[in-house]
Design a protein around this motif. Structure first.
Motif, PDB file in Angstrom:
ATOM      1  N   LYS A   1     121.710  62.316 -24.935  1.00  0.00           N
ATOM      2  CA  LYS A   1     120.553  62.621 -25.416  1.00  0.00           C
ATOM      3  C   LYS A   1     119.629  61.349 -25.528  1.00  0.00           C
ATOM      4  N   SER A   2     118.420  61.545 -25.574  1.00  0.00           N
ATOM      5  CA  SER A   2     117.710  60.594 -25.246  1.00  0.00           C
ATOM      6  C   SER A   2     117.654  59.712 -26.872  1.00  0.00           C
ATOM      7  N   ASN A   3     117.162  58.566 -26.714  1.00  0.00           N
ATOM      8  CA  ASN A   3     117.005  57.636 -28.149  1.00  0.00           C
ATOM      9  C   ASN A   3     115.887  58.347 -28.818  1.00  0.00           C
ATOM     10  N   ASP A   4     114.981  58.964 -28.316  1.00  0.00           N
ATOM     11  CA  ASP A   4     113.847  59.605 -28.915  1.00  0.00           C
ATOM     12  C   ASP A   4     114.182  60.856 -29.672  1.00  0.00           C
ATOM     13  N   ALA A   5     115.403  61.446 -29.434  1.00  0.00           N
ATOM     14  CA  ALA A   5     115.805  62.829 -30.022  1.00  0.00           C
ATOM     15  C   ALA A   5     116.158  62.585 -31.598  1.00  0.00           C
ATOM     16  N   LYS A   6     116.183  63.826 -32.027  1.00  0.00           N
ATOM     17  CA  LYS A   6     116.530  63.846 -33.414  1.00  0.00           C
ATOM     18  C   LYS A   6     117.948  63.363 -33.660  1.00  0.00           C
ATOM     19  N   PRO A   7     118.250  62.582 -34.550  1.00  0.00           N
ATOM     20  CA  PRO A   7     119.609  62.220 -34.678  1.00  0.00           C
ATOM     21  C   PRO A   7     120.712  63.362 -35.115  1.00  0.00           C
ATOM     22  N   THR A   8     121.865  63.411 -34.960  1.00  0.00           N
ATOM     23  CA  THR A   8     122.605  64.376 -35.432  1.00  0.00           C
ATOM     24  C   THR A   8     123.876  63.777 -36.155  1.00  0.00           C
ATOM     25  N   ALA A   9     124.458  64.307 -36.996  1.00  0.00           N
ATOM     26  CA  ALA A   9     125.518  63.797 -37.971  1.00  0.00           C
ATOM     27  C   ALA A   9     126.671  63.371 -36.927  1.00  0.00           C
ATOM     28  N   THR A  10     127.466  62.248 -37.218  1.00  0.00           N
ATOM     29  CA  THR A  10     128.467  61.559 -36.451  1.00  0.00           C
ATOM     30  C   THR A  10     129.360  61.041 -37.234  1.00  0.00           C
TER      31      THR A  10
END
Length: 490
Positions: free
Chosen positions: A6-15
């Motif tokens: 994913k791009s750094n600009d993408a919305k973060p997802t839980a991890t």
């Protein structure tokens, strides 16, 4: 392992864990929305391989792992690989199923740019997760099954796609190396090669049987296999690019495929003879190369040739003093049956020059213990016939941290291999030394005027230093990433 990008600009997802890589003395570049307690950063300097587990005060990550890359001027692709590998192993040690690795623009730039960084991180993530437990009755269950890589845009994703393919090809090669000799026989090696051509329009494979070798008068290869009940095979893989571009070449890679080497009548000592299952590491590297070519390709027509055999002391085995005739008519006095790799390579090189006619030949072989005495386990011995080939392989090796080192090959060394009762002898005289060079000198008789390089990987194929993502007691898969980088740069 499943790898997503994913791009750094993408919305973060839980991890379950967010891994943040940082330079020594530099500011922490955290993803948007992630915050740490002030004490976390205070306890973390960013020195190379430093670990710091943190509980975030804000964001979608359950925990954060800070890993140091060292000083920015030193934090190139190799430091990035090793830091990534440490993170993957750290997540596995906690039993986490998923991990997210964040690569900031600053970190990517220091590692050679976004594409280079993506390649390094992806191949390290795959290679660090490697384990060999195929023969365990109750293998330990793997916890970490998915890694998400976050980096700067499309170039990072492009590099990560290539890196994943290279990492998987390396692991494929290590599997071949690590299997015992009763599993990976010449027949099994040929079967694995055929699988690489299944459903792959750009890769084809043919296997020559002993009956074919007899017709082609491959007396050197057949002489080695005579002492084994396992029939020898000569594997020929071909990769052709979809479109032939101006300047593209026909390049042949020849890999020694001794699936087990007991030394023949010149029997090896029993100690560590079990390691001789690795004597096919050159052939494994050729198959691994085509595993990678299936996925990412290159601009050149590439041929892979693997003579596969065992070297055992049967009643029909070659005896010291026997004379065999290679495919091109050269007669060879076998003074030591444990110098067998050069014999099977002789016929493979004859086949390559006569049938394939490439512009360049590179052979890869665990040929001599002498190269370990000369260079240890961290450098591959290199015998190129041109300065251009030497430079290209050196640059490729430096880029992927599979370093090569040039060794001399002079006319006097070639003279040492002239036989008394035949055209050549397969070892030089006691006291002359230069064991690695003598092996290369012998092989030089079978390549004609073709640009050629012999790579002796006897040290680098196994037993190397642990570099977090590769190394240690078992196979390293050396050669795959080196040769792919060479093909790309060529």
């Amino acid at each position: 392992m499943k790898v997503t990008v994913k791009s750094n600009d993408a919305k973060p997802t839980a991890t379950p864990v967010l891994v943040v890589l940082a330079h020594e003395g530099g500011a922490l570049a955290l993803p948007a929305g992630v915050e740490l307690a002030a004490t976390a950063a205070a306890d973390f300097s960013g020195r190379f391989r430093q670990f710091r587990w943190c509980d975030p005060v804000k964001g979608v990550a359950e925990r954060v792992l800070l890993v140091g890359l060292g000083a920015r001027e030193d934090a190139g692709s190799e430091n990035l690989r090793r830091a990534t590998a440490l993170a993957v192993k750290g997540a596995e040690s906690l039993g986490l199923k998923r991990a997210t690795i964040h690569v900031s623009s600053e970190v990517a730039e220091a590692a050679g740019g976004a594409e280079a960084a993506g390649e390094s991180v992806a191949e390290a993530a795959v290679m660090a997760a490697y384990r060999f437990d195929a023969h365990k009755s109750k293998p330990k269950k793997v916890a970490l099954t998915a890694v998400e890589l976050q980096g700067p845009g499309a170039p990072f994703k492009r590099g990560a796609t290539r890196g994943q393919a290279l990492g998987e090809a390396n692991c494929f090669t290590r599997d071949l190396q690590n299997h015992p000799g009763n599993v990976v026989t010449p027949t099994r090696l040929a079967a694995e090669a055929k699988k690489l051509a299944t459903g792959a329009g750009q890769v084809t494979c043919k296997v020559l049987e002993e009956s074919d070798m007899k017709k082609m008068k491959m007396g050197a290869l057949l002489g080695v296999s005579a002492g084994s009940r396992e029939p020898a095979k000569l594997i020929h893989l071909v990769y052709k690019p979809k479109t032939k571009k101006r300047g593209s070449k026909k390049i042949a890679i020849v890999g020694k495929g001794l699936t087990f080497d007991a030394g023949g009548i010149s029997l090896k000592p029993g100690a560590k003879m079990d390691e001789m299952r690795y004597d096919m590491s050159g052939g494994a590297a050729v198959l691994g190369l085509f595993h990678a070519l299936r996925a990412v390709g290159c601009e050149h027509e590439v041929h892979g040739v693997v003579p596969a055999s065992e070297n055992l002391p049967d009643g029909l085995a070659t005896k010291p003093g026997d004379i065999h005739t290679a495919m091109d008519g050269t007669t060879i006095e076998v003074l030591n049956t444990d110098a067998e790799g050069r014999l099977i390579l002789a016929d493979a090189l004859c086949y390559t020059t006569a049938k394939i006619k490439p512009e360049t030949i590179i052979d890869v072989a665990t040929l001599t213990g002498a190269v370990i005495m000369a260079l240890g386990h961290e450098l591959t011995g290199m015998f190129p016939t041109t300065d251009d080939l030497r430079q290209r392989l050196t640059e490729a090796g430096d880029a992927v941290a599979e370093k090569v080192w040039p060794l001399p090959l002079l006319d006097c060394h070639k003279d040492q291999m002239k036989g008394a009762s035949a055209d050549l002898r397969n070892i030089n005289s006691p006291g002359q030394g230069n064991g690695s060079t003598s092996g290369a000198a012998f092989l030089s008789n079978f390549v004609g005027d073709t640009e050629w390089c012999h790579l002796d990987i006897a040290g680098t194929a196994w037993g190397t230093l642990d570099r977090d993502y590769v190394g240690g007691a078992m196979g390293t898969g050396v050669g795959v990433r080196l040769l792919m980088e060479f093909l790309r740069r060529r």
